[in-house]
Design a protein around this motif. Structure first.
Motif, mmCIF file in Angstrom:
data_model
loop_
_atom_site.group_PDB
_atom_site.id
_atom_site.type_symbol
_atom_site.label_atom_id
_atom_site.label_comp_id
_atom_site.label_asym_id
_atom_site.label_seq_id
_atom_site.Cartn_x
_atom_site.Cartn_y
_atom_site.Cartn_z
ATOM 1 N N LYS A 1 1.701 34.485 -60.186
ATOM 2 C CA LYS A 1 2.305 33.207 -61.110
ATOM 3 C C LYS A 1 3.601 33.524 -61.681
ATOM 4 O O LYS A 1 4.352 32.862 -62.069
ATOM 5 N N TRP A 2 3.998 34.638 -61.482
ATOM 6 C CA TRP A 2 5.314 35.334 -62.054
ATOM 7 C C TRP A 2 5.858 36.402 -61.596
ATOM 8 O O TRP A 2 4.963 37.378 -61.184
ATOM 9 N N VAL B 1 9.915 33.718 -68.453
ATOM 10 C CA VAL B 1 9.198 33.542 -67.129
ATOM 11 C C VAL B 1 10.099 33.556 -65.910
ATOM 12 O O VAL B 1 10.811 32.458 -65.951
ATOM 13 N N ASN C 1 0.208 39.969 -63.258
ATOM 14 C CA ASN C 1 0.974 38.598 -62.855
ATOM 15 C C ASN C 1 0.437 37.567 -62.098
ATOM 16 O O ASN C 1 0.734 36.540 -61.743
ATOM 17 N N THR D 1 -1.647 33.905 -66.438
ATOM 18 C CA THR D 1 -0.403 33.259 -67.211
ATOM 19 C C THR D 1 -0.443 33.721 -68.641
ATOM 20 O O THR D 1 0.372 33.135 -69.352
ATOM 21 N N TRP D 2 -1.537 34.201 -69.219
ATOM 22 C CA TRP D 2 -1.672 34.581 -70.519
ATOM 23 C C TRP D 2 -0.907 35.690 -71.079
ATOM 24 O O TRP D 2 -0.337 36.398 -70.152
ATOM 25 N N PHE E 1 -1.026 31.508 -74.469
ATOM 26 C CA PHE E 1 -0.575 30.933 -73.476
ATOM 27 C C PHE E 1 0.882 30.319 -73.691
ATOM 28 O O PHE E 1 1.123 30.330 -74.794
ATOM 29 N N LEU F 1 5.404 26.353 -66.090
ATOM 30 C CA LEU F 1 3.806 26.879 -65.577
ATOM 31 C C LEU F 1 2.710 25.801 -65.749
ATOM 32 O O LEU F 1 1.833 25.426 -64.794
ATOM 33 N N LYS F 2 2.922 25.510 -67.124
ATOM 34 C CA LYS F 2 1.761 24.172 -67.330
ATOM 35 C C LYS F 2 2.263 23.063 -66.707
ATOM 36 O O LYS F 2 1.294 22.350 -66.232
#
Length: 595
Positions: free
Chosen positions: A62-63, A185, A251, A254-255, A272, A279-280
């Motif tokens: 995610k990152w 991020v 990673n 996302t939290w 979050f 991301l959202k």
DNA sequence: TGATGGGACTCAGAAACATAAGT
DNA sequence: AACTTATGTTTCTGAGTCCCATC
């Protein structure tokens, strides 16, 4: 399919659905699924979306880098020293005991304060803090009024602050919060959603929740897990002498932080990023994209379940009927729930008492869904569905599942076979998109922006009704209605007066003849009167519309569908073709940038 | 193969708060 | 201009969905 409304307790009088479901969009959007990418951007109100698949993302990562400052804890409890009464006598309480007493006292004018479950749970937990030897042993002898009154006066004090004072304290707070409001991020500054740790309080479950009133204990740093980039500095624990439970560098999620919910230790609360983060936004976009894809499959999916209405295989048959209901009524999937939660259902968990068969082919649904919101709706269904439901219910006693061969796992597994990534909830998004698009296209006329906005609100409302998004009637509703009625009465009187005056003048004019001088001598010429008359008339109509609209929406919650179900691309496209400024709505202004 | 449970994410209405509109 | 009230927005946190691992 026609859904005949039987008039629910709320949200009544306007349930309906088009049988021509996919027509408007399908006509313009993808003719065939794979090749439609280029084709669908051509139409005015169709939606431009280039599915720019991030090649970097394998779906798990995610990152790459994540930097943030952790969480904000609520301030420690400040004792007020106001003594409550027990058996008429003031009692001494330690700050810890007083804190919990105050939590209860402050809820005096809520529904909870008079609920037995709430009181019992509160009292049980409070007594643990009071200790076995404490004088307080019976709830009935407790009088929290002094604390409640202290609370009221504090509230009043706050209200009495001048606007400068208010502004000053607001600014001070936001200055303190500033560093926690943002995360980086992959080097991009993004807003954090809920960086504040939930303060202690009494649990406010929705509906008949067995745990309502239980003490939600204070969360401390040692409860909190921080998730952050390996390279990033670990946030300093803001409470001296304490430390985080754990620091992770995962990673694939996302939290930014999490802790166990003190009411349900196996549940996890997360910090979050805000909805405005990319991301959202990205996953939001994927959601709407999936719903749009369903349009290409819906015909075959419907053919598929229609065929299975008469299947000999009971499981297949149940899947078919359940899918039909989810498709037509936008029901939720309905996961199994624990004993210690409010008793609510969704499609797969419908109980026999939730559905009534009304010959020849109507079904009446009556159940509590998510958040214990009542779903009450009478629907005409295909005969095969009607017969199947009757059969599923036959011989089962109260509490038995209509779909006993089914759960959400099986249902979703089947849906995935029909379309990649398809799950039950996609139908809700799909239904919302179809409804929004259909109404906008059918009802938007050339007119003022305000008129167009009304059409949009109508569409929003229909989506909310389909999704069963309800709200409590606002406290001030009745008084507001009364005011509007009074206003209309006033204006009507005014109108009558003006009318009388006008006809009197007309008569006079007749007598005098069309003498210009006589007219001019009067302060109000008939022309002026006429103008005034029509002004009052339009004001009456406006006020009346306003009133009707308010009454119409009193139990409809528009916000949830706007935020979670209305595809911004449909909205933005509509705004463009009908020259409605997007920045009339904050939400879509933000999403427009994001999408 | 399916039941169970944990985990992570979306979706939910109420309440608090901020701002605009009306008086 | 100074309130009051209506409306819109944000915050809060509870309640779902759905995935995956394990047995």
């Amino acid at each position: 399919l026609k859904i005949i409304n039987a008039g629910g307790a709320k949200a009544d009088g306007h349930r309906h659905q088009d049988s021509d479901d996919e027509k408007p969009l399908a006509a313009r959007l993808g003719i065939n699924s794979a090749a439609s990418k280029t084709g669908d951007a051509s139409d005015s109100s169709s939606v431009e979306s280039e599915p720019k698949d991030e090649p970097e993302h394998d779906g798990r990562k995610k990152w790459s880098t994540l930097v943030h400052n952790g969480v904000v804890f609520p301030p420690p409890y400040k004792p007020h020293g106001v003594k409550m009464l027990y058996n008429g006598q003031p009692v001494d309480l330690t700050p810890e005991q007083e804190e919990v007493a105050t939590m209860f006292a402050v809820m005096k004018d809520t529904e909870y304060a008079s609920k037995e479950t709430f009181i019992n749970n509160f009292f049980t937990d409070w007594r643990k803090i009071l200790g076995k030897t404490h004088v307080i042993t019976k709830f009935e002898l407790c009088d929290f009024t002094p604390i409640y009154e202290w609370h009221l006066s504090e509230k009043e004090k706050k209200k009495q602050m001048t606007s400068e004072e208010k502004k000053a304290s607001r600014e001070e707070k936001s200055q303190q919060d500033e560093k926690f409001m943002w995360a980086f991020v992959d080097g991009v500054k993004e807003k954090v959603g809920n960086f504040r740790v939930e303060p202690p309080g009494l649990f406010r479950g929705r509906g008949e929740h067995p745990k309502m009133g239980r003490l939600k204990r204070r969360i401390r740093p040692s409860d909190i897990t921080i998730n952050i980039g390996e390279e990033a500095p670990v946030p300093v624990c803001p409470i001296p002498g304490e430390s985080w439970k754990e620091v992770k560098h995962d990673n694939t999620v996302t939290w930014l932080a999490c802790w166990n919910d003190p009411i349900n230790e196996k549940d996890i609360k997360y910090v979050f990023l805000a909805a405005s983060s990319s991301l959202k936004g990205q996953s939001d976009k994927e959601k709407y994209e999936k719903a749009r894809k369903l349009k290409d499959y819906i015909r075959s999916i419907r053919a598929n379940y229609t065929k299975d209405f008469r299947s000999k295989d009971q499981r297949k048959k149940q899947i078919a009927v359940a899918t039909y209901l989810i498709d037509k009524l936008a029901l939720r999937a309905g996961d199994e729930k624990d004993e210690d939660e409010a008793d609510t259902v969704g499609c797969c968990t419908l109980k026999v008492e939730n559905v009534t068969c009304l010959p020849p082919n109507k079904l009446q649904f009556d159940f509590l869904g998510k958040d214990s919101i009542r779903y009450y709706n009478t629907v005409e269904v295909e005969l095969a569905v009607y017969e199947a439901i009757k059969e599923f219910c036959a011989g089962k006693k109260k509490g038995g599942h209509v779909f006993d061969k089914l759960d959400t796992t099986k249902l979703n597994a089947h849906l995935k076979d029909l379309m990649p990534g398809l799950t039950a909830k996609v139908f809700r998004t799909y239904d919302a998109s179809i409804t929004l698009d259909t109404i906008l296209n059918k009802e938007t006329t050339d007119g003022t922006v305000d008129e167009k906005a009304k059409v949009y609100q109508r569409a929003n409302k229909e989506v909310a009704i389909i999704c069963n998004h309800q709200r409590a009637v606002p406290k001030s509703h009745d008084s507001q209605m009364n005011k509007l009625n009074e206003k209309i009465d006033e204006l009507t009187v005014e109108l009558e007066k003006a009318n009388k005056l006008l006809s009197k003048k007309a008569k006079k004019r007749k007598l005098v003849g069309s003498d210009g001088d006589a007219k001019r001598r009067r302060k109000l010429t008939p022309e002026m009167l006429q103008k005034k008359l029509s002004q009052v008339e339009t004001r009456i109509v406006e006020t009346d519309n306003h009133k009707n609209n308010k009454e119409d929406l009193k139990t409809v919650a528009l916000g949830t569908s706007k935020i979670n179900y209305l595809d911004p691309r449909i909205t933005v496209a509509w705004c463009k073709t009908h020259e409605v400024p997007i920045d009339r709505d904050k939400h879509f202004t933000v999403l427009n940038k994001l999408f």
